[in-house]
Motif scaffolding. Structure first.
Motif, PDB file in Angstrom:
ATOM      1  N   ALA A   1       0.808  -1.219   0.000  1.00 29.11           N
ATOM      2  CA  ALA A   1       0.000   0.000   0.000  1.00 29.11           C
ATOM      3  C   ALA A   1       0.840   1.267   0.000  1.00 29.11           C
ATOM      4  CB  ALA A   1      -0.923  -0.011   1.222  1.00 29.11           C
ATOM      5  N   LYS A   2       2.079   1.163  -0.382  1.00 24.28           N
ATOM      6  CA  LYS A   2       2.937   2.344  -0.369  1.00 24.28           C
ATOM      7  C   LYS A   2       2.470   3.367  -1.403  1.00 24.28           C
ATOM      8  CE  LYS A   2       7.097   0.248   1.566  1.00 24.28           C
ATOM      9  NZ  LYS A   2       8.517  -0.096   1.354  1.00 24.28           N
ATOM     10  N   GLU A   3       2.478   4.635  -0.987  1.00 18.13           N
ATOM     11  CA  GLU A   3       1.978   5.714  -1.831  1.00 18.13           C
ATOM     12  C   GLU A   3       3.117   6.579  -2.363  1.00 18.13           C
ATOM     13  OE1 GLU A   3      -2.440   6.701  -0.165  1.00 18.13           O
ATOM     14  OE2 GLU A   3      -0.755   7.538   0.988  1.00 18.13           O
ATOM     15  N   VAL A   4       2.762   7.421  -3.317  1.00 19.37           N
ATOM     16  CA  VAL A   4       3.737   8.340  -3.897  1.00 19.37           C
ATOM     17  C   VAL A   4       3.187   9.762  -3.850  1.00 19.37           C
ATOM     18  CG1 VAL A   4       4.762   6.647  -5.459  1.00 19.37           C
ATOM     19  CG2 VAL A   4       2.799   7.999  -6.231  1.00 19.37           C
ATOM     20  N   PHE A   5       4.095  10.728  -3.880  1.00 23.16           N
ATOM     21  CA  PHE A   5       3.712  12.110  -4.095  1.00 23.16           C
ATOM     22  C   PHE A   5       3.708  12.349  -5.604  1.00 23.16           C
ATOM     23  CE2 PHE A   5       5.653  12.761   0.226  1.00 23.16           C
ATOM     24  CZ  PHE A   5       4.478  13.153   0.866  1.00 23.16           C
ATOM     25  N   GLU A   6       2.608  12.862  -6.105  1.00 29.24           N
ATOM     26  CA  GLU A   6       2.530  13.263  -7.503  1.00 29.24           C
ATOM     27  C   GLU A   6       2.667  14.786  -7.550  1.00 29.24           C
ATOM     28  OE1 GLU A   6      -0.517  12.203 -10.995  1.00 29.24           O
ATOM     29  OE2 GLU A   6      -1.270  13.746  -9.622  1.00 29.24           O
ATOM     30  N   ILE A   7       3.683  15.266  -8.250  1.00 30.63           N
ATOM     31  CA  ILE A   7       3.951  16.698  -8.341  1.00 30.63           C
ATOM     32  C   ILE A   7       3.868  17.112  -9.807  1.00 30.63           C
ATOM     33  CG2 ILE A   7       5.606  18.543  -7.834  1.00 30.63           C
ATOM     34  CD1 ILE A   7       6.921  16.545  -5.836  1.00 30.63           C
ATOM     35  N   ILE A   8       2.952  18.019 -10.111  1.00 28.90           N
ATOM     36  CA  ILE A   8       2.785  18.517 -11.467  1.00 28.90           C
ATOM     37  C   ILE A   8       3.217  19.980 -11.497  1.00 28.90           C
ATOM     38  CG2 ILE A   8       1.210  18.821 -13.418  1.00 28.90           C
ATOM     39  CD1 ILE A   8       1.487  15.934 -12.554  1.00 28.90           C
ATOM     40  N   ARG A   9       4.161  20.286 -12.360  1.00 30.83           N
ATOM     41  CA  ARG A   9       4.650  21.656 -12.462  1.00 30.83           C
ATOM     42  C   ARG A   9       4.840  22.051 -13.925  1.00 30.83           C
ATOM     43  NH1 ARG A   9       9.793  22.631  -8.721  1.00 30.83           N
ATOM     44  NH2 ARG A   9      10.750  21.206 -10.217  1.00 30.83           N
ATOM     45  N   VAL A  10       4.614  23.329 -14.217  1.00 30.20           N
ATOM     46  CA  VAL A  10       4.938  23.896 -15.521  1.00 30.20           C
ATOM     47  C   VAL A  10       6.235  24.668 -15.351  1.00 30.20           C
ATOM     48  CG1 VAL A  10       4.276  25.515 -17.334  1.00 30.20           C
ATOM     49  CG2 VAL A  10       2.538  24.054 -16.272  1.00 30.20           C
ATOM     50  N   ARG A  11       7.248  24.289 -16.097  1.00 28.01           N
ATOM     51  CA  ARG A  11       8.537  24.976 -16.030  1.00 28.01           C
ATOM     52  C   ARG A  11       8.631  25.972 -17.177  1.00 28.01           C
ATOM     53  NH1 ARG A  11      11.923  22.821 -12.353  1.00 28.01           N
ATOM     54  NH2 ARG A  11      12.444  25.054 -12.280  1.00 28.01           N
ATOM     55  N   SER A  12       9.134  27.124 -16.881  1.00 31.47           N
ATOM     56  CA  SER A  12       9.192  28.193 -17.876  1.00 31.47           C
ATOM     57  C   SER A  12      10.611  28.699 -18.061  1.00 31.47           C
ATOM     58  CB  SER A  12       8.283  29.354 -17.466  1.00 31.47           C
ATOM     59  OG  SER A  12       8.684  29.889 -16.215  1.00 31.47           O
ATOM     60  N   ALA A  13      10.835  29.314 -19.206  1.00 32.16           N
ATOM     61  CA  ALA A  13      12.099  29.959 -19.532  1.00 32.16           C
ATOM     62  C   ALA A  13      11.775  31.170 -20.393  1.00 32.16           C
ATOM     63  CB  ALA A  13      13.021  29.004 -20.283  1.00 32.16           C
ATOM     64  N   ARG A  14      12.447  32.263 -20.128  1.00 33.43           N
ATOM     65  CA  ARG A  14      12.143  33.527 -20.814  1.00 33.43           C
ATOM     66  C   ARG A  14      10.677  33.884 -20.676  1.00 33.43           C
ATOM     67  NH1 ARG A  14      15.593  31.780 -26.163  1.00 33.43           N
ATOM     68  NH2 ARG A  14      17.665  32.034 -25.248  1.00 33.43           N
TER      69      ARG A  14
ATOM     70  N   ALA B   1       8.218  23.386 -20.395  1.00 32.78           N
ATOM     71  CA  ALA B   1       8.097  21.950 -20.111  1.00 32.78           C
ATOM     72  C   ALA B   1       7.043  21.708 -19.048  1.00 32.78           C
ATOM     73  CB  ALA B   1       9.440  21.373 -19.665  1.00 32.78           C
ATOM     74  N   LEU B   2       6.401  20.548 -19.144  1.00 34.74           N
ATOM     75  CA  LEU B   2       5.434  20.098 -18.143  1.00 34.74           C
ATOM     76  C   LEU B   2       6.044  18.900 -17.430  1.00 34.74           C
ATOM     77  CD1 LEU B   2       2.609  20.148 -16.848  1.00 34.74           C
ATOM     78  CD2 LEU B   2       1.826  18.694 -18.739  1.00 34.74           C
ATOM     79  N   GLU B   3       6.259  19.041 -16.118  1.00 30.48           N
ATOM     80  CA  GLU B   3       6.865  17.977 -15.325  1.00 30.48           C
ATOM     81  C   GLU B   3       5.804  17.229 -14.530  1.00 30.48           C
ATOM     82  OE1 GLU B   3      11.226  20.014 -14.365  1.00 30.48           O
ATOM     83  OE2 GLU B   3       9.686  19.943 -12.810  1.00 30.48           O
ATOM     84  N   GLU B   4       5.840  15.917 -14.645  1.00 25.04           N
ATOM     85  CA  GLU B   4       4.957  15.028 -13.879  1.00 25.04           C
ATOM     86  C   GLU B   4       5.879  14.087 -13.102  1.00 25.04           C
ATOM     87  OE1 GLU B   4       1.755  11.452 -14.876  1.00 25.04           O
ATOM     88  OE2 GLU B   4       2.198  12.969 -16.393  1.00 25.04           O
ATOM     89  N   THR B   5       6.051  14.361 -11.811  1.00 22.50           N
ATOM     90  CA  THR B   5       7.069  13.689 -11.001  1.00 22.50           C
ATOM     91  C   THR B   5       6.431  12.856  -9.894  1.00 22.50           C
ATOM     92  OG1 THR B   5       8.564  15.558 -11.417  1.00 22.50           O
ATOM     93  CG2 THR B   5       9.146  14.064  -9.606  1.00 22.50           C
ATOM     94  N   TYR B   6       6.997  11.667  -9.671  1.00 22.65           N
ATOM     95  CA  TYR B   6       6.506  10.771  -8.616  1.00 22.65           C
ATOM     96  C   TYR B   6       7.661  10.400  -7.688  1.00 22.65           C
ATOM     97  CZ  TYR B   6       2.470  10.402 -11.650  1.00 22.65           C
ATOM     98  OH  TYR B   6       1.370  10.715 -12.433  1.00 22.65           O
ATOM     99  N   LEU B   7       7.455  10.632  -6.385  1.00 20.96           N
ATOM    100  CA  LEU B   7       8.448  10.317  -5.368  1.00 20.96           C
ATOM    101  C   LEU B   7       7.797   9.468  -4.276  1.00 20.96           C
ATOM    102  CD1 LEU B   7      10.041  13.867  -4.901  1.00 20.96           C
ATOM    103  CD2 LEU B   7      10.792  12.072  -6.457  1.00 20.96           C
ATOM    104  N   PRO B   8       8.479   8.430  -3.761  1.00 21.73           N
ATOM    105  CA  PRO B   8       7.892   7.577  -2.718  1.00 21.73           C
ATOM    106  C   PRO B   8       7.636   8.363  -1.427  1.00 21.73           C
ATOM    107  CG  PRO B   8       9.793   6.520  -3.749  1.00 21.73           C
ATOM    108  CD  PRO B   8       9.801   7.939  -4.201  1.00 21.73           C
ATOM    109  N   CYS B   9       6.417   8.271  -0.895  1.00 19.35           N
ATOM    110  CA  CYS B   9       6.063   9.018   0.319  1.00 19.35           C
ATOM    111  C   CYS B   9       6.898   8.599   1.524  1.00 19.35           C
ATOM    112  CB  CYS B   9       4.577   8.834   0.629  1.00 19.35           C
ATOM    113  SG  CYS B   9       3.480   9.630  -0.557  1.00 19.35           S
ATOM    114  N   HIS B  10       7.205   7.289   1.652  1.00 18.89           N
ATOM    115  CA  HIS B  10       7.920   6.831   2.835  1.00 18.89           C
ATOM    116  C   HIS B  10       9.370   7.312   2.861  1.00 18.89           C
ATOM    117  CE1 HIS B  10       9.126   3.778  -0.111  1.00 18.89           C
ATOM    118  NE2 HIS B  10      10.122   3.466   0.703  1.00 18.89           N
TER     119      HIS B  10
END
Length: 273
Positions: free
Chosen positions: A141-154, A159-168
């Motif tokens: 039942a281990k969960e992850v953090f889902e992080i959605i970010r829009v990265r900009s330049a100028r 870029a659109l980042e969709e990142t998953y990191l283990p919560c534990h």
């Protein structure tokens, strides 16, 4: 959009093509236009004068001018648009995105002297999909953090980042400010910095949601970078899907032949001799 005439100040200091040099006229025209773009005299969406007028002002044939413009178009500096409002335009220059050495987005932009920006779309705690769980070697039942970010330049979405990191492994991460470098947080606050990664690059088309976040048309080309990152001990700590705008980025990666591979090639060569 500026409609430039042959006498516009942005086209000043025209090359003296009557002077004898080893370089052909079309090469000197190309170099001159590049220098005007790099110097900021010519900016994205400027329309160059009509070819006949432009060639006459430079004292060359239309064929010579077209050689120079064609070379600039092939390298992505210019674009030709059709229709009544068409012509030859200065194109928004692509940003070099160097993936060598597992840099985060902030470092990628720093390498080309561009300030990186980030807009947090959302962060949530959730059960991972099968592909994410497999990549991060999660079970039960281990969960992850889902992080959605829009990265900009100028100041434009890049870029659109969709990142998953283990919560534990990253307890309390969702309570932190996530508009800067996530890699810095992973290293500084958790001592779990990515050290190696496996990445896959493939072209994809923007969905309605991707298009809305990246300010492009639905179906616009994107470059998807799928990545699984590992600590120095080999623990998977990140699985991500980064979608880059194909019209604004050029992805590069420096590679080399490893010592082991080189040795194998030498051995094979010796056996064939």
């Amino acid at each position: 959009m500026r409609l430039l005439s042959v006498d516009h100040r942005a086209l000043a200091d025209k090359p003296r093509l009557t002077r004898s040099t080893d370089e052909p006229s079309h090469v000197r025209i190309e170099q001159w236009l590049r220098s005007r773009i790099e110097g900021g005299q010519l900016v994205p969406d400027d329309r160059l004068p009509p070819e006949e007028e432009f060639a006459a002002a430079l004292g060359v044939s239309r064929m010579t001018l077209r050689q120079a413009l064609g070379s600039l178009e092939a390298s992505g500096v210019l674009e030709r648009r059709r229709g009544r409002s068409g012509g030859t335009f200065i194109r928004e220059q692509q940003i070099e995105t160097d993936l060598t050495g597992l840099p985060g987005f902030t470092e990628q932009m720093s390498r080309v002297n561009v300030r990186a920006g980030a807009r947090l779309v959302g962060v949530s705690r959730r059960r991972p999909s099968r592909s994410v769980a497999t990549a991060l070697e999660l079970s039960g039942a281990k969960e992850v953090f889902e992080i959605i970010r829009v990265r900009s330049a100028r100041r434009q979405p890049l870029a659109l980042e969709e990142t998953y990191l283990p919560c534990h492994l990253f307890k309390g991460l969702d309570k932190r400010s996530l508009t800067g470098s996530i890699y810095t947080i992973m290293r500084r606050d958790y001592d779990l910095a990515p050290h190696t990664a496996q990445e896959w690059l493939e072209p994809v088309l923007a969905t309605d949601e991707h298009a809305r976040l990246l300010a492009v048309e639905t179906g616009a080309p994107l470059m998807l970078v799928t990545r699984t990152s590992y600590t120095v001990a080999g623990v998977p700590v990140e699985h991500a899907y980064d979608r880059y705008r194909a019209d604004r980025t050029r992805i590069s990666l420096r590679t080399s032949v490893s010592t082991q591979v080189s040795a194998e090639l030498v051995a094979d060569s010796g056996e064939d001799a």
